[in-house]
Design a protein around this motif. Structure first.
Motif, short mmCIF file in Angstrom:
data_model
loop_
_atom_site.label_atom_id
_atom_site.label_comp_id
_atom_site.label_asym_id
_atom_site.label_seq_id
_atom_site.Cartn_x
_atom_site.Cartn_y
_atom_site.Cartn_z
N ALA A 103 0.83 -1.21 0.00
CA ALA A 103 0.00 0.00 0.00
C ALA A 103 0.86 1.26 0.00
O ALA A 103 1.83 1.37 0.75
CB ALA A 103 -0.93 0.00 1.21
N SER B 14 -5.59 11.84 2.96
CA SER B 14 -6.76 12.18 2.15
C SER B 14 -6.83 13.69 1.92
O SER B 14 -6.56 14.47 2.83
CB SER B 14 -8.03 11.73 2.86
OG SER B 14 -9.17 12.26 2.22
N VAL C 175 -5.43 7.09 2.80
CA VAL C 175 -6.07 6.18 1.85
C VAL C 175 -5.00 5.56 0.95
O VAL C 175 -3.94 6.13 0.74
CB VAL C 175 -7.13 6.90 0.97
CG1 VAL C 175 -8.27 7.41 1.82
CG2 VAL C 175 -6.52 8.04 0.18
N THR D 15 -4.88 2.57 -2.57
CA THR D 15 -5.57 1.64 -3.46
C THR D 15 -4.77 0.35 -3.47
O THR D 15 -3.57 0.35 -3.75
CB THR D 15 -5.68 2.22 -4.88
OG1 THR D 15 -6.35 3.48 -4.81
CG2 THR D 15 -6.44 1.30 -5.79
N GLY E 100 -7.51 -3.26 -6.21
CA GLY E 100 -8.80 -2.78 -6.69
C GLY E 100 -9.72 -2.25 -5.60
O GLY E 100 -10.86 -1.88 -5.87
N GLN E 101 -9.25 -2.22 -4.36
CA GLN E 101 -10.04 -1.71 -3.25
C GLN E 101 -9.42 -0.41 -2.75
O GLN E 101 -8.23 -0.17 -2.94
CB GLN E 101 -10.03 -2.72 -2.08
CG GLN E 101 -10.60 -4.08 -2.43
CD GLN E 101 -12.10 -4.04 -2.56
OE1 GLN E 101 -12.79 -3.58 -1.67
NE2 GLN E 101 -12.61 -4.52 -3.68
N VAL E 102 -10.24 0.41 -2.10
CA VAL E 102 -9.73 1.62 -1.46
C VAL E 102 -9.66 1.33 0.04
O VAL E 102 -10.66 1.02 0.67
CB VAL E 102 -10.65 2.83 -1.72
CG1 VAL E 102 -10.13 4.06 -1.00
CG2 VAL E 102 -10.77 3.09 -3.22
N ALA F 126 -11.93 -1.24 4.13
CA ALA F 126 -11.74 -1.38 2.68
C ALA F 126 -13.08 -1.24 1.98
O ALA F 126 -14.10 -1.76 2.46
CB ALA F 126 -11.12 -2.72 2.35
N PRO G 195 -14.51 0.25 -5.37
CA PRO G 195 -14.40 1.54 -6.05
C PRO G 195 -15.74 2.25 -6.23
O PRO G 195 -15.81 3.47 -6.09
CB PRO G 195 -13.74 1.22 -7.38
CG PRO G 195 -13.79 -0.26 -7.52
CD PRO G 195 -13.98 -0.84 -6.17
N TRP H 76 -16.77 3.72 -2.88
CA TRP H 76 -15.91 4.86 -2.55
C TRP H 76 -16.32 6.10 -3.34
O TRP H 76 -16.41 7.19 -2.79
CB TRP H 76 -14.45 4.50 -2.80
CG TRP H 76 -13.49 5.57 -2.35
CD1 TRP H 76 -12.74 6.37 -3.14
CD2 TRP H 76 -13.22 5.96 -1.01
NE1 TRP H 76 -12.00 7.23 -2.37
CE2 TRP H 76 -12.28 7.00 -1.06
CE3 TRP H 76 -13.68 5.53 0.23
CZ2 TRP H 76 -11.79 7.61 0.10
CZ3 TRP H 76 -13.19 6.14 1.38
CH2 TRP H 76 -12.25 7.17 1.31
N ARG H 77 -16.58 5.94 -4.63
CA ARG H 77 -17.01 7.09 -5.45
C ARG H 77 -18.32 7.66 -4.94
O ARG H 77 -18.50 8.88 -4.89
CB ARG H 77 -17.13 6.69 -6.92
CG ARG H 77 -15.80 6.63 -7.64
CD ARG H 77 -15.97 6.50 -9.15
NE ARG H 77 -16.70 5.31 -9.55
CZ ARG H 77 -16.16 4.12 -9.75
NH1 ARG H 77 -14.86 3.96 -9.58
NH2 ARG H 77 -16.89 3.09 -10.13
#
Length: 66
Positions: free
Chosen positions: A9, A14, A26, A28, A31-33, A47, A50, A53-54
């Motif tokens: 990571a 942020s 934060v 990525t 494929g996870q935030v 976690a 995406p 998170w958006r």
């Protein structure tokens, strides 16, 4: 559910943090935030996918616009 491998990571503070010491970091990963408390870097990590998170970030923008 499989645990994320956080060893790769690349954590960053942020842009939503206010600078008053209540910051989150934060990253990525796979494929996870991933999100963690900057004051407790060895503590728990949340976690999110995406899309989730958006949607979360979009809700913050809407709250700021009032």
């Amino acid at each position: 559910m499989t645990a994320l491998d956080l060893t790769r990571a690349d954590w960053r503070t942020s842009t939503r943090s206010s600078g008053n010491g209540n910051c989150v970091e934060v990253a990525t990963v796979d494929g996870q935030v991933a999100v963690r408390d900057s004051k407790d870097r060895s503590g728990p990590v949340l976690a999110f996918g995406p899309t989730t998170w958006r949607l979360f970030l979009r809700s913050l923008d809407e709250d700021q616009r009032g």
